[in-house]
Enzyme design. Structure first.
Site, PDB file in Angstrom:
ATOM      1  CG  LEU A  74     -27.324  -9.453  29.358  1.00 53.62           C
ATOM      2  CD1 LEU A  74     -27.168 -10.916  29.728  1.00 53.62           C
ATOM      3  CD2 LEU A  74     -28.752  -9.140  28.934  1.00 53.62           C
ATOM      4  CB  CYS A  78     -27.918  -0.498  37.288  1.00 57.19           C
ATOM      5  SG  CYS A  78     -26.917  -0.804  38.738  1.00 57.19           S
ATOM      6  CB  CYS A  83     -27.020   2.271  40.567  1.00 60.24           C
ATOM      7  SG  CYS A  83     -28.498   1.758  39.764  1.00 60.24           S
ATOM      8  CG  HIS A 133     -20.940  -3.058  30.969  1.00 57.08           C
ATOM      9  ND1 HIS A 133     -21.684  -2.729  32.068  1.00 57.08           N
ATOM     10  CD2 HIS A 133     -20.729  -1.891  30.296  1.00 57.08           C
ATOM     11  CE1 HIS A 133     -21.918  -1.422  32.058  1.00 57.08           C
ATOM     12  NE2 HIS A 133     -21.346  -0.900  30.996  1.00 57.08           N
ATOM     13  CG  PHE A 499     -17.975  -0.183  66.413  1.00 61.01           C
ATOM     14  CD1 PHE A 499     -16.908   0.056  67.276  1.00 61.01           C
ATOM     15  CD2 PHE A 499     -18.480   0.883  65.684  1.00 61.01           C
ATOM     16  CE1 PHE A 499     -16.374   1.327  67.395  1.00 61.01           C
ATOM     17  CE2 PHE A 499     -17.933   2.156  65.800  1.00 61.01           C
ATOM     18  CZ  PHE A 499     -16.889   2.368  66.662  1.00 61.01           C
TER      19      PHE A 499
HETATM   20  C1  COM Z   1     -26.612  -4.301  38.514  1.00 62.82           C
HETATM   21  C2  COM Z   1     -27.080  -4.834  37.223  1.00 62.82           C
HETATM   22  S1  COM Z   1     -25.244  -3.280  38.419  1.00 62.82           S
HETATM   23  S2  COM Z   1     -27.899  -6.283  37.515  1.00 62.82           S
HETATM   24  O1  COM Z   1     -29.032  -5.985  38.394  1.00 62.82           O
HETATM   25  O2  COM Z   1     -26.989  -7.225  38.209  1.00 62.82           O
HETATM   26  O3  COM Z   1     -28.346  -6.849  36.279  1.00 62.82           O
END
Ligand code: COM
Length: 521
Positions: A74, A78, A83, A133, A499
């Site tokens: 899942l 990304c 990402c 993953h 800061f």
């Molecule tokens: C992000 C994947 S790397 S999810 O949005 O957490 O499923």
């Protein structure tokens, strides 16, 4: 493979994913509670960011979901291709950039281009990504109580039915979230070996590129191009529209754009604006790209590495065929503010509904669909949002540009660093988190920032930053800006900075907030 009653820990999940990727496990991975006789409230087709967050939310509201993904994990593209590698590469670009500028000074050795390898970082990512993953599979099962089937494609039969490996599952609703893929331009030679996009780069790169031509001027083009250049691979961007000026990016301030693009050129990149690729040249493998330049002449750019950064298109075709969902002229599925498609009971989320193809939108779309499915009328308006990209800098912006603000308000004041008329090399400002080494060695590289204020209401209407360390704050600043009362400069002056924090605009706001009539700084 049925893992419902097993409780695989993260290392075991990693091994399952590794084996599924090599083909050793070629069957579906089931985590479905067959003893639960309740019907599914929703089947999520696609377990990326939108599907996973929507599933978790629906489950948390007491609903029952089933999530299906063709990959053995899942989280979607990304953490696998998009990402996460982009952030890894951008962090590498920033480190490499610093090491180049400080080469042979302080503790930095003389910079050696040959040590900086694109292939090595790609391989580092490829060999490590299954750890994330594995965590997501574990978290989704053990902590979030989700049900899912992985390593198997879902075929939508009708608006209530999905078939997975010959078995039919039924639900009140479907939530479609299968993402987007690169819109590959129709150019001769685009299929040659040596032509990559963000996905095939991490899957297939097996040599060290010597020279790069990027086709397109998207965010991805800027981000990956900056990394390639920083890693010692001379890079040329071929783009029709000027960089950061396409309709897909809104609220890009002219001064911010100039600082970013000039900075890319300073670092040696070639940026050909108003240019069109004519042909990718090669015999089996790419050897050059022919480009029609803005003046109409055609130039041959020798290269062994072409990267396509022309944007993405929703993977909507299967759902048009099976369900007849309405799409727009770009193929994105059309939804209303509740994520409902033209087919009752069918929702669509994430990249599948078009731009912005960003994480926040995917996850919140999933949540919005889940809330509606669980009976809560909930609308998600993502017409305004904070945005960012990486060059070798972190570039962040939210709200109006200075020009947009001047169109809407009679009295606009600007707080800017370096201030207009001051040469960036003359002051080490903005010396924010992450740019102190530059401040004391190369002040002109410390970045740029601008705060745009409607002087009458005293509300901040736009914030723009090139540098480091601002991205996190912009998530909160965006929220404050969009509150009914907005974010007045006076409230900014009340905040407690940890800061100097020029990247958060606090102390600069305080320098001006005492003035009854605001003026530029
Ligand atoms: C992000 C994947 S790397 S999810 O949005 O957490 O499923």
């Amino acid at each position: 493979m049925d893992l419902r009653t097993a409780q695989p820990q993260i290392p075991e999940w990693r091994s399952v994913i590794d084996r599924a990727e090599t083909g050793e496990i070629d069957e579906p991975i089931y985590n479905v509670d067959r003893g639960d006789t309740r019907p599914f409230d929703a089947i999520f087709v696609g377990g990326g960011a939108g599907g996973r967050f929507g599933s978790a939310y629906l489950r948390a509201r007491g609903g029952r979901q089933l999530t299906v993904d063709r990959w053995p994990f899942l989280g979607g593209s990304c953490p696998h291709q998009a990402c996460v590698p982009h952030h890894l590469f951008s962090e590498a670009a920033r480190e490499l950039d610093l090491a180049r500028w400080l080469s042979g000074t302080l503790w930095y050795p003389d910079f050696d281009d040959k040590r900086a390898s694109i292939l090595e970082i790609v391989e580092l990512f490829r060999s490590g990504r299954n750890a994330a993953h594995a965590f997501m599979n574990w978290q989704s099962k053990e902590q979030l109580g989700m049900e899912y089937i992985l390593n198997a494609s879902a075929t939508v039969i009708d608006e209530h039915t999905v078939e997975v490996a010959g078995e039919r599952f039924h639900a009140e609703n479907l939530v479609l979230g299968t993402g987007a893929r690169t819109l590959v331009p129709d150019i001769a030679g685009i299929g040659l070996r040596g032509v990559f996009d963000f996905a095939s780069l991490v899957e297939e790169l097996d040599y060290e590129p010597n020279r790069c031509v990027i086709i397109g001027g998207s965010k991805v083009a800027i981000e990956y191009g900056s990394f390639f250049q920083a890693a010692g691979c001379p890079t040329t961007i071929v783009t029709r529209s000027p960089l950061m000026s396409t309709a897909s990016l809104h609220h890009v301030d002219d001064d911010l754009r100039r600082y970013v693009v000039d900075g890319m050129r300073t670092r040696g990149m070639t940026i050909l604006e108003g240019a069109n690729p004519v042909e990718v040249v090669g015999n089996g493998s790419v050897t050059a790209v022919d480009v029609r330049l803005a003046d109409g002449t055609v130039e041959r750019l020798p290269t062994d590495f072409v990267f396509v950064g022309t944007g993405e298109r929703a993977c909507s075709e299967p759902f048009v065929e099976s369900l007849g969902v309405t799409t727009d002229e770009r193929g994105s599925i059309v939804v209303d503010a509740r994520m409902r498609t033209s087919v009752p009971g069918v929702y669509a989320i994430g990249d599948l509904i078009g731009p912005p193809m960003e994480m926040f939108k995917a996850r919140k779309c999933g949540m919005a669909a889940a809330r509606n499915i669980m009976g809560e009328p909930y609308e998600f308006d993502f017409s305004e949002y904070p945005d960012f990209l990486h060059s070798t800098y972190e570039v962040t912006w939210v709200g109006l540009t200075e020009a947009e603000a001047r169109e809407r308000h009679d009295h606009v004041v600007v707080i800017q660093m370096p201030p207009p008329g001051v040469q960036p090399g003359d002051i080490p400002l903005p010396c924010a988190e992450g740019s102190m080494l530059y401040a004391f060695t190369r002040p002109e590289l410390t970045g740029f920032q601008k705060c745009v204020i409607d002087a009458e209401s005293r509300r901040i209407v736009g914030l723009h930053h090139v540098g480091f360390g601002a991205k996190d704050a912009f998530q909160y600043l965006d929220h404050l800006l969009r509150r009914p009362g907005g974010l007045p400069i006076d409230e900014m002056a009340e905040m407690n900075e940890l800061f100097l924090n020029p990247e958060h605009f606090i102390q600069l706001s305080r320098l001006r907030a005492g003035n009854l009539v605001l003026s530029d700084l």
